[in-house]
Design a protein around this motif. Structure first.
Motif, PDB file in Angstrom:
ATOM      1  N   ALA A  64       3.594   2.461   8.244  1.00  9.68           N
ATOM      2  CA  ALA A  64       2.994   3.765   8.397  1.00  9.68           C
ATOM      3  C   ALA A  64       3.067   4.430   7.212  1.00  9.68           C
ATOM      4  O   ALA A  64       2.220   5.038   6.517  1.00  9.68           O
ATOM      5  CB  ALA A  64       3.003   4.356   9.892  1.00  9.68           C
ATOM      6  N   THR A  65       4.402   4.549   6.643  1.00 11.80           N
ATOM      7  CA  THR A  65       4.792   5.416   5.794  1.00 11.80           C
ATOM      8  C   THR A  65       4.419   4.955   4.593  1.00 11.80           C
ATOM      9  O   THR A  65       4.127   5.721   3.783  1.00 11.80           O
ATOM     10  CB  THR A  65       6.349   5.382   5.703  1.00 11.80           C
ATOM     11  OG1 THR A  65       6.903   6.208   6.982  1.00 11.80           O
ATOM     12  CG2 THR A  65       6.995   6.534   4.572  1.00 11.80           C
ATOM     13  N   LEU A  66       4.461   3.544   4.253  1.00 20.02           N
ATOM     14  CA  LEU A  66       4.080   2.948   3.078  1.00 20.02           C
ATOM     15  C   LEU A  66       2.518   3.064   2.962  1.00 20.02           C
ATOM     16  O   LEU A  66       2.135   3.491   1.824  1.00 20.02           O
ATOM     17  CB  LEU A  66       4.558   1.535   2.957  1.00 20.02           C
ATOM     18  CG  LEU A  66       5.976   1.114   2.734  1.00 20.02           C
ATOM     19  CD1 LEU A  66       6.189  -0.284   2.964  1.00 20.02           C
ATOM     20  CD2 LEU A  66       6.460   1.609   1.270  1.00 20.02           C
ATOM     21  N   ARG A  67       1.856   2.989   3.913  1.00 18.39           N
ATOM     22  CA  ARG A  67       0.486   3.152   4.115  1.00 18.39           C
ATOM     23  C   ARG A  67      -0.069   4.533   3.450  1.00 18.39           C
ATOM     24  O   ARG A  67      -0.817   4.653   2.729  1.00 18.39           O
ATOM     25  CB  ARG A  67      -0.103   2.638   5.345  1.00 18.39           C
ATOM     26  CG  ARG A  67      -1.863   2.699   5.359  1.00 18.39           C
ATOM     27  CD  ARG A  67      -2.146   2.536   6.825  1.00 18.39           C
ATOM     28  NE  ARG A  67      -1.765   1.502   7.570  1.00 18.39           N
ATOM     29  CZ  ARG A  67      -1.988   0.144   7.358  1.00 18.39           C
ATOM     30  NH1 ARG A  67      -3.067  -0.183   6.535  1.00 18.39           N
ATOM     31  NH2 ARG A  67      -1.446  -0.869   7.988  1.00 18.39           N
ATOM     32  N   GLU A  68       0.490   5.452   4.162  1.00 10.33           N
ATOM     33  CA  GLU A  68       0.153   6.782   3.766  1.00 10.33           C
ATOM     34  C   GLU A  68       0.761   7.081   2.283  1.00 10.33           C
ATOM     35  O   GLU A  68      -0.313   7.912   1.674  1.00 10.33           O
ATOM     36  CB  GLU A  68       1.352   7.793   4.591  1.00 10.33           C
ATOM     37  CG  GLU A  68       0.780   8.033   6.066  1.00 10.33           C
ATOM     38  CD  GLU A  68       1.590   8.625   6.768  1.00 10.33           C
ATOM     39  OE1 GLU A  68       2.689   9.671   6.491  1.00 10.33           O
ATOM     40  OE2 GLU A  68       1.568   8.529   8.221  1.00 10.33           O
ATOM     41  N   ALA A  69       1.676   6.645   1.850  1.00 11.34           N
ATOM     42  CA  ALA A  69       2.049   6.797   0.160  1.00 11.34           C
ATOM     43  C   ALA A  69       1.073   6.214  -0.586  1.00 11.34           C
ATOM     44  O   ALA A  69       0.773   6.832  -1.384  1.00 11.34           O
ATOM     45  CB  ALA A  69       3.514   6.061   0.058  1.00 11.34           C
ATOM     46  N   VAL A  70       0.542   5.027  -0.157  1.00 11.30           N
ATOM     47  CA  VAL A  70      -0.655   4.434  -1.008  1.00 11.30           C
ATOM     48  C   VAL A  70      -1.750   5.217  -0.962  1.00 11.30           C
ATOM     49  O   VAL A  70      -2.404   5.397  -2.073  1.00 11.30           O
ATOM     50  CB  VAL A  70      -0.796   2.883  -0.435  1.00 11.30           C
ATOM     51  CG1 VAL A  70      -2.067   2.276  -1.067  1.00 11.30           C
ATOM     52  CG2 VAL A  70       0.368   2.121  -0.795  1.00 11.30           C
ATOM     53  N   GLU A  71      -2.266   5.538   0.445  1.00  8.69           N
ATOM     54  CA  GLU A  71      -3.437   6.608   0.581  1.00  8.69           C
ATOM     55  C   GLU A  71      -3.446   7.790  -0.415  1.00  8.69           C
ATOM     56  O   GLU A  71      -4.296   8.031  -0.630  1.00  8.69           O
ATOM     57  CB  GLU A  71      -3.552   6.685   2.018  1.00  8.69           C
ATOM     58  CG  GLU A  71      -4.235   5.515   2.768  1.00  8.69           C
ATOM     59  CD  GLU A  71      -4.169   5.588   4.213  1.00  8.69           C
ATOM     60  OE1 GLU A  71      -3.882   6.958   4.833  1.00  8.69           O
ATOM     61  OE2 GLU A  71      -4.738   4.729   4.821  1.00  8.69           O
ATOM     62  N   ALA A  72      -1.985   8.217  -0.406  1.00  2.98           N
ATOM     63  CA  ALA A  72      -1.985   9.414  -1.043  1.00  2.98           C
ATOM     64  C   ALA A  72      -2.280   9.320  -2.714  1.00  2.98           C
ATOM     65  O   ALA A  72      -2.807  10.207  -3.179  1.00  2.98           O
ATOM     66  CB  ALA A  72      -0.545  10.181  -0.992  1.00  2.98           C
ATOM     67  N   VAL A  73      -2.147   8.251  -3.052  1.00  2.00           N
ATOM     68  CA  VAL A  73      -2.305   7.887  -4.631  1.00  2.00           C
ATOM     69  C   VAL A  73      -3.859   7.283  -4.894  1.00  2.00           C
ATOM     70  O   VAL A  73      -4.244   7.316  -5.718  1.00  2.00           O
ATOM     71  CB  VAL A  73      -1.134   7.132  -5.115  1.00  2.00           C
ATOM     72  CG1 VAL A  73      -1.411   6.573  -6.643  1.00  2.00           C
ATOM     73  CG2 VAL A  73       0.169   7.818  -5.000  1.00  2.00           C
ATOM     74  N   ALA A  74      -3.983   6.278  -3.919  1.00  4.74           N
ATOM     75  CA  ALA A  74      -5.100   5.349  -3.975  1.00  4.74           C
ATOM     76  C   ALA A  74      -5.894   5.396  -2.715  1.00  4.74           C
ATOM     77  O   ALA A  74      -5.870   4.237  -2.055  1.00  4.74           O
ATOM     78  CB  ALA A  74      -4.569   4.279  -4.437  1.00  4.74           C
TER      79      ALA A  74
END
Length: 164
Positions: A64-74
């Motif tokens: 979930a943390t990695l997914r959120e970090a990706v969504e914040a950038v892309a």
């Protein structure tokens, strides 16, 4: 065809993701982000800032943390993850990324993980990824991307790389 970004949430991985987004504005192939997570390896997760010093390994929370970090950038990027054995060596992780890239029709892999600066070393994840000739590899060697005017016209990156 697709643009693949191995992602560990490091500043270099974020920079690689931004660069992939810029290229996608021109190539229109789509960006797929992949994270490789060694199962139950709390030390590995702590080293990458995925969990706090006293937190137990929680695979669902890490994803979930990695997914959120990706969504914040892309926000338009597709996010996938691969789980490997707890103590998988870099070669296994690199081979998983390489296989993922091939299976997803990669034209370019944007490599910007913490190991990008040591890409010529045999212990680097990047060394395994760059050996595949079915796609090109772009190594992002700094968290502050040099300006490429034509790419900046399509997608300015300054605000995407700002950190909290």
């Amino acid at each position: 065809m697709s643009l693949i970004v191995p992602f560990d949430n490091s500043p270099l991985a974020k920079a690689a993701l931004v660069r992939a987004r810029q290229f996608d504005q021109i190539l229109e192939e789509g960006v797929i982000v992949v994270s490789v997570i060694p199962a139950q390896n709390a030390e590995y997760a702590r080293e990458r800032g995925w969990i706090g010093e006293d937190e137990p390994f929680d695979g669902e929370q890490i994803v979930a943390t990695l997914r959120e970090a990706v969504e914040a950038v892309a926000p338009d990027a597709e996010f996938e993850y691969i789980t490997v054995d707890r103590f998988a060596p870099h070669g296994v992780i690199g081979n998983k990324i390489r296989k993922f890239a091939r299976n997803n029709g990669a034209t370019i892999v944007f490599l910007g993980s913490q190991n990008a600066g040591r890409i010529v070393r045999s212990t680097s994840v990047g060394a395994s990824v760059v050996t595949d000739r079915s796609y090109d590899t772009m190594v992002v060697s700094g968290a502050q991307l040099p300006e490429i005017p034509k790419l900046e016209e399509k997608l300015p990156v300054k605000e995407l790389l700002e950190t909290d």
